[in-house]
Design an enzyme around this catalytic site. Sequence first.
Site, PDB file in Angstrom:
ATOM      1  N   LYS A 287       0.846  -1.208   0.000  1.00 54.56           N
ATOM      2  CA  LYS A 287       0.000   0.000   0.000  1.00 54.56           C
ATOM      3  C   LYS A 287       0.881   1.257   0.000  1.00 54.56           C
ATOM      4  CE  LYS A 287      -0.318  -0.209   5.030  1.00 54.56           C
ATOM      5  NZ  LYS A 287      -1.099  -0.717   6.172  1.00 54.56           N
TER       6      LYS A 287
ATOM      7  N   TYR B 213      16.762  30.060   8.688  1.00 53.41           N
ATOM      8  CA  TYR B 213      15.578  30.747   9.216  1.00 53.41           C
ATOM      9  C   TYR B 213      15.620  30.859  10.723  1.00 53.41           C
ATOM     10  CZ  TYR B 213      12.864  30.573   4.832  1.00 53.41           C
ATOM     11  OH  TYR B 213      12.403  30.750   3.569  1.00 53.41           O
TER      12      TYR B 213
HETATM   13  C1  LIG Z   1      -0.355  -1.671   6.893  1.00 55.22           C
HETATM   14  C2  LIG Z   1      -1.000  -2.951   7.252  1.00 55.22           C
HETATM   15  C3  LIG Z   1      -0.249  -4.138   7.313  1.00 55.22           C
HETATM   16  C4  LIG Z   1       1.251  -4.164   7.238  1.00 55.22           C
HETATM   17  O1  LIG Z   1       1.734  -3.711   8.478  1.00 55.22           O
HETATM   18  P1  LIG Z   1       3.314  -3.637   8.796  1.00 55.22           P
HETATM   19  O2  LIG Z   1       3.340  -3.208  10.215  1.00 55.22           O
HETATM   20  O3  LIG Z   1       3.849  -2.610   7.882  1.00 55.22           O
HETATM   21  O4  LIG Z   1       3.875  -4.974   8.544  1.00 55.22           O
HETATM   22  C5  LIG Z   1      -0.935  -5.327   7.484  1.00 55.22           C
HETATM   23  N1  LIG Z   1      -2.276  -5.346   7.649  1.00 55.22           N
HETATM   24  C6  LIG Z   1      -3.022  -4.212   7.632  1.00 55.22           C
HETATM   25  C7  LIG Z   1      -4.500  -4.307   7.829  1.00 55.22           C
HETATM   26  C8  LIG Z   1      -2.413  -2.974   7.453  1.00 55.22           C
HETATM   27  O5  LIG Z   1      -3.153  -1.868   7.460  1.00 55.22           O
END
Ligand SMILES: *Cc1c(COP(=O)(O)O)cnc(C)c1O
Length: 349
Positions: free
Chosen positions: A35, A244
């Site tokens: 994702k 800054y």
């Molecule tokens: C993002 C996510 C994962 C992966 O999690 P990690 O901690 O990056 O391994 C797995 N399951 C769901 C439902 C997620 O939202």
Amino acid sequence: MATAILSIDLDAIAANWRALDRLSGPEVQTAAVVKADAYGLGAGKVARALAWAGARRFFVAAAEEGAAVRQALGPGPQINILSGHMAGDTEMLNDLELTPMLNSLEQITRHLEALPGHAFGVQLDTGMNRLGVEPVEWQAVAPLLIEAGPAMLMSHLACADEPDHPMNQLQLQAFHEMTDGTGVPRSLAATGGILLGPKYHFDLCRAGIGMYGGRPFEMAERAVTLSLPVIQSREVLPGEIVGYSATWEPEGPAVIATVAAGYADGLPRTLSNNAVLWDGDTPCPLVGRVSMDLITVDVTHLAEVPKSLDILGPHQSVDDLADAAGTIGYEILTALGKRYSRRYSETRG
Ligand SMILES: *Cc1c(COP(=O)(O)O)cnc(C)c1O
């Protein structure tokens, strides 16, 4: 002008996936979570490398992300959509054979009406209170829905990165109560859950951050190097200021390198006066404020001003930088700038 180079090691990502896969038994599959454009590293390239390494199941957040991964992988691998079946997604789910993880009674109704016979999973809320069907709702619909043949029942752990947190055991128990005896393949663990051990593995684990080299998978191989170009340098004397709000002054004559990356490239402003960059093995402190496109670095102690400085590399991991910034590795990765030139290395060895 030289550009910032983000080097992404696809072999390391594949090796990390294999290592996570080996932590569960041979009967447990390990899906790859890609994702948010594979945590900022490029979903198409990452998914192809992982498919080559043997991954057959992928997770993304939204249908559009699933479309990109399907385009990269072609037909075959299972692509699961964590946000489920949202209004307007029906055609894309159908055309690209994406599998929604249904999160509510509304989504369940939508899916069974719009795409009867199309693969789906169900996400159950075991206590995180973020996404998924609640236990009471599940009791009401489970018998009917299990008839419809879900591909998977899944849930997500809120505190898996803290092995001793009582939520882990509570969620495990809730997941058992909601799914025991259904005969449907089950998935509870992400990276943290994989490390909690076999009780948490069920039929399918979902590896994300560990593949990309982040905590809590401490054994991970480094997947990214970020090298930033020095575009100017100057001598600064005591009594003068840098950046800054004049937050830094040298104690003696100093040489300051101006480096072309800033908060618009995902370097948190909280790194101001609070991080190091590296010239090979030599640390160089970031001094003054992080600006939108620039940071300033004290290179007084170097024999000459380097052409570039590393902010992610062998001496500084994504989590080290996150610690300095007061955030987590996930946020550093997913914020990595669009202006960086991404270089992929892959031998498929
Ligand atoms: C993002 C996510 C994962 C992966 O999690 P990690 O901690 O990056 O391994 C797995 N399951 C769901 C439902 C997620 O939202």
